[in-house]
Scaffold this active site. Sequence first.
Site, PDB file in Angstrom:
ATOM      1  N   GLU A 266       0.834  -1.199   0.000  1.00 26.72           N
ATOM      2  CA  GLU A 266       0.000   0.000   0.000  1.00 26.72           C
ATOM      3  C   GLU A 266       0.872   1.254   0.000  1.00 26.72           C
ATOM      4  OE1 GLU A 266      -2.396   0.316   3.515  1.00 26.72           O
ATOM      5  OE2 GLU A 266      -3.216   2.269   2.976  1.00 26.72           O
TER       6      GLU A 266
ATOM      7  N   ASP B 245      -1.219  -0.962   5.685  1.00 31.67           N
ATOM      8  CA  ASP B 245      -1.267  -0.450   7.054  1.00 31.67           C
ATOM      9  C   ASP B 245      -2.326  -1.228   7.828  1.00 31.67           C
ATOM     10  OD1 ASP B 245       0.593   1.446   6.420  1.00 31.67           O
ATOM     11  OD2 ASP B 245      -0.894   3.024   5.997  1.00 31.67           O
TER      12      ASP B 245
ATOM     13  N   ASP C  60      -4.813  -0.341   9.403  1.00 35.22           N
ATOM     14  CA  ASP C  60      -5.947   0.534   9.722  1.00 35.22           C
ATOM     15  C   ASP C  60      -7.117   0.244   8.775  1.00 35.22           C
ATOM     16  OD1 ASP C  60      -5.155   1.559   7.329  1.00 35.22           O
ATOM     17  OD2 ASP C  60      -4.437   3.477   8.121  1.00 35.22           O
TER      18      ASP C  60
ATOM     19  N   ASP D  37      -8.306   1.809   6.161  1.00 34.59           N
ATOM     20  CA  ASP D  37      -7.999   1.881   4.726  1.00 34.59           C
ATOM     21  C   ASP D  37      -7.245   0.645   4.264  1.00 34.59           C
ATOM     22  OD1 ASP D  37      -9.255   4.233   4.332  1.00 34.59           O
ATOM     23  OD2 ASP D  37      -7.442   5.481   4.522  1.00 34.59           O
TER      24      ASP D  37
END
Length: 642
Positions: A427, A500, A502, A504
């Site tokens: 990412e 990540d 998280d 997203d």
Amino acid sequence: MAKNNYDDSSIKILEGLEAVRKRPGMYIGSTDSTGLHHLVWEIVDNSIDEVTAGYGDKINVTIKNDNSIEVEDFGRGMPCGMHESGRPTLDVILTTLHSGGKFSEDGGYKTAGGLHGVGSSVVNALSQFLIVTVKRDGKIIRRKYANGGHPDGELEVIGETKETGTTIWFKPDPSIFSTTLYQYDLIKERLREKAFLNKGLKIHLVDQRSNKKDTFQFAEGIKDYVSFLNQGKTLTHEICYFEGKVNRIIVEVAMQYTANNYSENIYSFVNNVITKDGGTHELGFKSALTRAINDYARKYNLLKEKEKLEGVDIREGLTAVIALKIGENQLQFVGQTKDKLGSPDAKPAVENIVYEKFNYYLEENREFANNLIQKSLRAYRAREAARKARDDVRLDKKKSKNQLLNNGKLTPAQGKNKELNELFLVEGDSAGGSAKKGRDSRFQAILPLRGKVLNTAKCKIDEVLKNEELNTIINTIGADFGADFDIKKCNYNKIIIMTDADVDGAHIQILLLTFFFNYMRELIEKGMVYIAMPPLYLVKSKTKSKEQKYLWTDDELKKYTGNNSYIVQRYKGLGEMDAEQLWETTMNPNNRMLVRVGIEDIGDSEQRIKVLMGDDVEPRRDWIDKHVSFVTEDNFEIGSED
Ligand code: 28G
């Protein structure tokens, strides 16, 4: 003398029932949960036959606390007199194999029953007890059986009544079945299906274990079924309903198109039983539809000279229920099961009715017809575009390898061993940069992903191919996609998604998994897709500056730090780690934690992936948690129970 005959025949009968107990699979398919439920379908089918014959319009089904089942109908009541064999007719029906015969006596259609068309005697043979209560001729008559169909006591008159009907209460024998637990939802769905297929029939289901209740009754039969299947979809017209009888075959069809939906949902039934693999009736339906639409389009000059709409284009977004009643002498299936209809007469029967009536419908609903043809043309053109895009991808293949290197997206592994090489889908460019520096270049390749990955659950194949990110992934993996996917050509042994930790990141994971699931499913089936797990914490000792440790979970953190004071750094993204740290914690095969993505039940997941891949992340996350099993590299299960 008569008594002797009676004894002889009862011995034969018990031998028959004993045969069922010895080889239950021959009669009910299996002795697991499916076989257990089969007993209910058998009994309910008998009640439905009585309703279909015109007697009674209601059936009650009760799951009792002890997992016994009671089915009640309000038909004529099983005959309670003496049979010519000198035994009670009730005994003949409930203890002789196939006593019911395959036809109902008025020459009507007897529903095909369950898997093997066996009757209540088989249920009796496999039950701890079975009690039949008949209301008939003003009396309430009861007969009990125990331990696999042995008469228990005498036939008794236990009361008077003005009603008529039959009640069967049975408890499956736990020594036969691997489970005796009845599943409410399974019974509920099956009874709902029966209610859809038998217009007006009222079925009342009660579960005494949980106090759940449902009542099903559909005045419009299979039209209501189509409404039910299309719930929540965008409707563009009223349901079309066609019925007729050709060559003794009774045909009923209900169909409706939905907008914003490209799938085809056709459900077919023969004598109230689903034919999940279709067969001649479905072929007749499809061919009628294709012919009617093309004829109409031709007649009104809606097609170019050489254009012809194909079935698949015409059926995008279509929901249809086809229900046939066929007499035993015309009934024929393909293969060993009853999943695919083989009766040759069924094709022209359905085809004639649907062609004639749909033609008429199109003429009566010109706007609908024109819209449908435009929609089919769009589908046709999209398919053509996809084919072209595919061909382009193929032509580009040689070029694209160089392109990948030239556009600088892929940093390839130096080694060429497909069995060893790993592809990291990373990412963002910055993490991609660290990964490039930190990796073991001998076998690790890095492909940074910029921007959002396309949601492939919501678009057509030509859009997928136009998407640069996905195109690059396809070319990098090098094994084509969709029907042409060839795992032997795959350039990597592991495809590792690194995002990540998280929301997203989770979103990107899901979109990539959706893509792999839809277009390179074998990668998931073979366990070649992984998710990298960067650590959540870095813990440093306040006293010894050299002591530091990466931790992955809150539990670990608690255990490690205890009451001592540490400096705890929480990683929010890959970007917070430098190349060295990223290698140490997330990429180095000796330290890293990878989670393998597997699909437990592909068939079911496919449905769900379509349903849940909407715009919200949360339901998707839940779906992934529930249906994708996460297993670390060493096959150590860390996720999902379910
Ligand atoms: C409650 C659970 C399952 C049934 C009937 C009604 C008749 C019947 C059943 O006849 C066939 C008929 C006589 C030999 C038929 C009653 C005609 C006149 C019936 C059920 C063949 C059996 N009166 N209702 N069987 N016999 N319901 N529900 O099983 O000649 S089975």
